[in-house]
Every structure is written in C-alpha cells, then in structure tokens.
Design a protein around this motif. Structure first.
Motif, PDB file in Angstrom:
ATOM      1  N   PHE A  66       0.826  -1.206   0.000  1.00  0.00           N
ATOM      2  CA  PHE A  66       0.000   0.000   0.000  1.00  0.00           C
ATOM      3  C   PHE A  66       0.862   1.258   0.000  1.00  0.00           C
ATOM      4  O   PHE A  66       2.072   1.197   0.255  1.00  0.00           O
ATOM      5  N   GLU A  67       0.249   2.382  -0.275  1.00  0.00           N
ATOM      6  CA  GLU A  67       0.995   3.636  -0.404  1.00  0.00           C
ATOM      7  C   GLU A  67       1.703   4.025   0.889  1.00  0.00           C
ATOM      8  O   GLU A  67       2.728   4.710   0.848  1.00  0.00           O
ATOM      9  N   ASP A  68       1.179   3.592   2.025  1.00  0.00           N
ATOM     10  CA  ASP A  68       1.818   3.955   3.298  1.00  0.00           C
ATOM     11  C   ASP A  68       2.953   3.005   3.677  1.00  0.00           C
ATOM     12  O   ASP A  68       3.527   3.115   4.759  1.00  0.00           O
ATOM     13  N   GLY A  69       3.286   2.076   2.783  1.00  0.00           N
ATOM     14  CA  GLY A  69       4.399   1.173   3.042  1.00  0.00           C
ATOM     15  C   GLY A  69       4.021  -0.128   3.712  1.00  0.00           C
ATOM     16  O   GLY A  69       4.880  -0.999   3.887  1.00  0.00           O
ATOM     17  N   HIS A  70       2.766  -0.294   4.074  1.00  0.00           N
ATOM     18  CA  HIS A  70       2.336  -1.555   4.668  1.00  0.00           C
ATOM     19  C   HIS A  70       1.988  -2.555   3.571  1.00  0.00           C
ATOM     20  O   HIS A  70       1.730  -2.180   2.426  1.00  0.00           O
ATOM     21  N   TYR A  71       1.996  -3.822   3.932  1.00  0.00           N
ATOM     22  CA  TYR A  71       1.699  -4.850   2.942  1.00  0.00           C
ATOM     23  C   TYR A  71       0.883  -5.980   3.567  1.00  0.00           C
ATOM     24  O   TYR A  71       0.878  -6.186   4.785  1.00  0.00           O
ATOM     25  N   SER A 115       1.684  -5.371   7.766  1.00  0.00           N
ATOM     26  CA  SER A 115       3.022  -5.087   8.283  1.00  0.00           C
ATOM     27  C   SER A 115       3.715  -4.097   7.360  1.00  0.00           C
ATOM     28  O   SER A 115       3.431  -4.053   6.161  1.00  0.00           O
ATOM     29  N   ASN A 116       4.634  -3.318   7.917  1.00  0.00           N
ATOM     30  CA  ASN A 116       5.359  -2.347   7.104  1.00  0.00           C
ATOM     31  C   ASN A 116       6.568  -3.018   6.459  1.00  0.00           C
ATOM     32  O   ASN A 116       7.282  -3.787   7.097  1.00  0.00           O
ATOM     33  N   VAL A 117       6.805  -2.709   5.194  1.00  0.00           N
ATOM     34  CA  VAL A 117       7.918  -3.335   4.475  1.00  0.00           C
ATOM     35  C   VAL A 117       9.257  -3.039   5.134  1.00  0.00           C
ATOM     36  O   VAL A 117      10.223  -3.797   4.958  1.00  0.00           O
ATOM     37  N   SER A 118       9.316  -1.976   5.922  1.00  0.00           N
ATOM     38  CA  SER A 118      10.585  -1.611   6.565  1.00  0.00           C
ATOM     39  C   SER A 118      11.058  -2.677   7.533  1.00  0.00           C
ATOM     40  O   SER A 118      12.260  -2.769   7.820  1.00  0.00           O
ATOM     41  N   ILE A 119      10.138  -3.518   8.048  1.00  0.00           N
ATOM     42  CA  ILE A 119      10.577  -4.524   9.022  1.00  0.00           C
ATOM     43  C   ILE A 119      11.460  -5.579   8.372  1.00  0.00           C
ATOM     44  O   ILE A 119      12.233  -6.249   9.065  1.00  0.00           O
ATOM     45  N   LEU A 120      11.349  -5.741   7.060  1.00  0.00           N
ATOM     46  CA  LEU A 120      12.202  -6.695   6.359  1.00  0.00           C
ATOM     47  C   LEU A 120      13.587  -6.131   6.070  1.00  0.00           C
ATOM     48  O   LEU A 120      14.507  -6.882   5.743  1.00  0.00           O
TER      49      LEU A 120
END
Length: 254
Positions: free
Chosen positions: A144-149, A179-184
């Motif tokens: 999604f645009e906010d970075g979550h998936y 979850s936010n992609v940043s966690i990966l």
C-alpha cells in the motif's frame, strides 16, 4: 532426520514429559514472553500458552504493531520491563529479529527461536531471505501507499500456511495484520544469542524461511536444535512440541 537430530528431539520430548509431571515449580525461569511473527498477531501462540500456563508458568504474549521494527522492539521491551523476574524470550518467524535485540536485557536468560530469523549484527530479515530463497516472493505481496503490505491469500495458503488445516490457513490469511515493508529491511544492532543460551526449533517443511537457512543461523549461534517435520506455523501446527522445547529451556537456563 540424522541420528543426532533424533537424539535431540527425543531429549526435548522426554524433558517435556517430565516437566508436565513436575510443573513450573522446579523450573529455574518461570516467566515466558512469546513474540509473534509478521502479518499475524499473538493469537497464533494460544495453544502453546494454554499448555504452559496449565503448568503454572507465567506466560505473556506481546502484541506488536508491525509499523516498524523500532516500534516492535519498544513493544516487546515494555512487556520485558513489567516481568517480575528472569525470563525466556520466545519468538516465531520475524519475531526472531526483535528478540535478538531485546534479548540483551539482563533479565532475559535465554532465547527460543521457532521457525524464526536468528540474525547477526548488521543483518536483516529480508537480506537473510535473499541469501537462501524459499518459495516466498515479493510478487505475493500487496503493498500500500503507506508502506504496509499484506500477503495475497493464494501465496499465504501455499507458502506460509502449509501444514495448517485448510480452515485454519484461510482464517489466518484473512485475519492478517498489515506489516510495514521496513521490518524486512531493518538491520539489527545487537545479537543477544551471542552471549546467552539459545534454542532453535526448525520447521523442516518450511517454505517461508528455508530449513537450510534456519540450520545455518542456529549452527552459527551454537543453539540447541530440535527439528519438527511441518511448515512455517509451528506454534499452531505443533504447539505441544514447541511447548516441550520451551520447558526444556526454562529448566536449563540459570
């Protein structure tokens, strides 16, 4: 399964039987903190929780926001801070990234990784997946645009949920926590397993974090290893086996 793995598994199950008879009164550590993975919540630990609390362990389940690893670390640390003594940290999947940092807390006496990332300093979950790819792939994600998936249902059922009943797999897929992609991408700054005893429960049919990757990480960490023949969601598919390993760890740490 190799003869050594068979012995390890047998030993873990034996300890589980003995502990079931004696309960937590004889354990060196009574507090257990359970940490879930990405795209799920703490309910995945329910059957493990029920088994351990029936033996008088004090079990707390963290609910992580999954908005960033920093936020998840803070959520776990809050629960660690309110425990009334020494504890075990137990994590599934992505949760292994989080407990590897929070585990440096002096009250944490051991760590249990269940089909989990066990990263070293400077490593990320995404980087580890790329180093030994399984069947999980970026095209299974809706970002999604906010970075979550979210993981698309077909991919979740075939890769993450293998080993679950059809009914449970669909339920977990449709109750995902975005979850936010940043966690990966988060690179850990400390690896508590380098200084504390650890256990690794390897899912030998895992299609998300490959069994070979789990073995590589656990060997590097010097973890006590137990292998279970099932897919990624071991806390749900094999709660009794997972609880046995946690009991073993609680009786072993000092």
């Amino acid at each position: 399964m190799t003869p050594l793995q068979t012995i390890l598994m047998s030993g873990a199950l034996t300890v589980g039987v003995l502990t079931a008879q004696t309960g937590a009164a004889f354990a060196d550590v009574n507090n257990i903190v359970l940490v879930h993975g990405a795209n799920v919540d703490g309910s995945t630990w329910r059957e493990v929780y029920d088994r351990l609390t029936a033996e008088d362990y004090r079990v707390t389940i963290v609910q992580m926001p999954l908005t960033s690893t920093e936020d998840d670390i803070a959520a776990v640390q809050r629960i660690v801070d309110v425990q009334d003594g020494p504890m075990l940290l137990v994590a599934h999947s992505y949760g292994g990234v989080v407990i590897s940092e929070v585990g440096v807390d002096p009250d944490v006496k051991g760590l249990v990784y269940v089909a989990a990332f066990q990263p070293d300093v400077g490593e990320s979950g995404g980087g580890l997946l790329a180093s030994n790819p399984g069947e999980f792939s970026p095209d299974m994600l809706t970002v999604f645009e906010d970075g979550h998936y979210l993981i698309q249902e077909d991919g979740f059922l075939s890769v993450v949920g293998n080993g679950l009943s059809d009914q449970d797999a669909v339920f977990v897929a449709r109750s995902q926590a975005a979850s936010n992609v940043s966690i990966l991408e988060y690179e850990i700054k400390s690896a508590a397993w380098a200084d504390k005893p650890s256990w690794s429960v390897i899912a030998t049919l895992d299609r998300t974090i490959t069994p070979d990757l789990q073995r590589q990480m656990s060997e590097r960490a010097g973890s006590t290893v137990v292998e279970i023949e099932n897919g990624h969601m071991l806390p749900m598919t094999n709660p009794g086996d997972v609880a046995d390993v946690i009991r073993q760890a609680a009786e072993t740490v000092e």
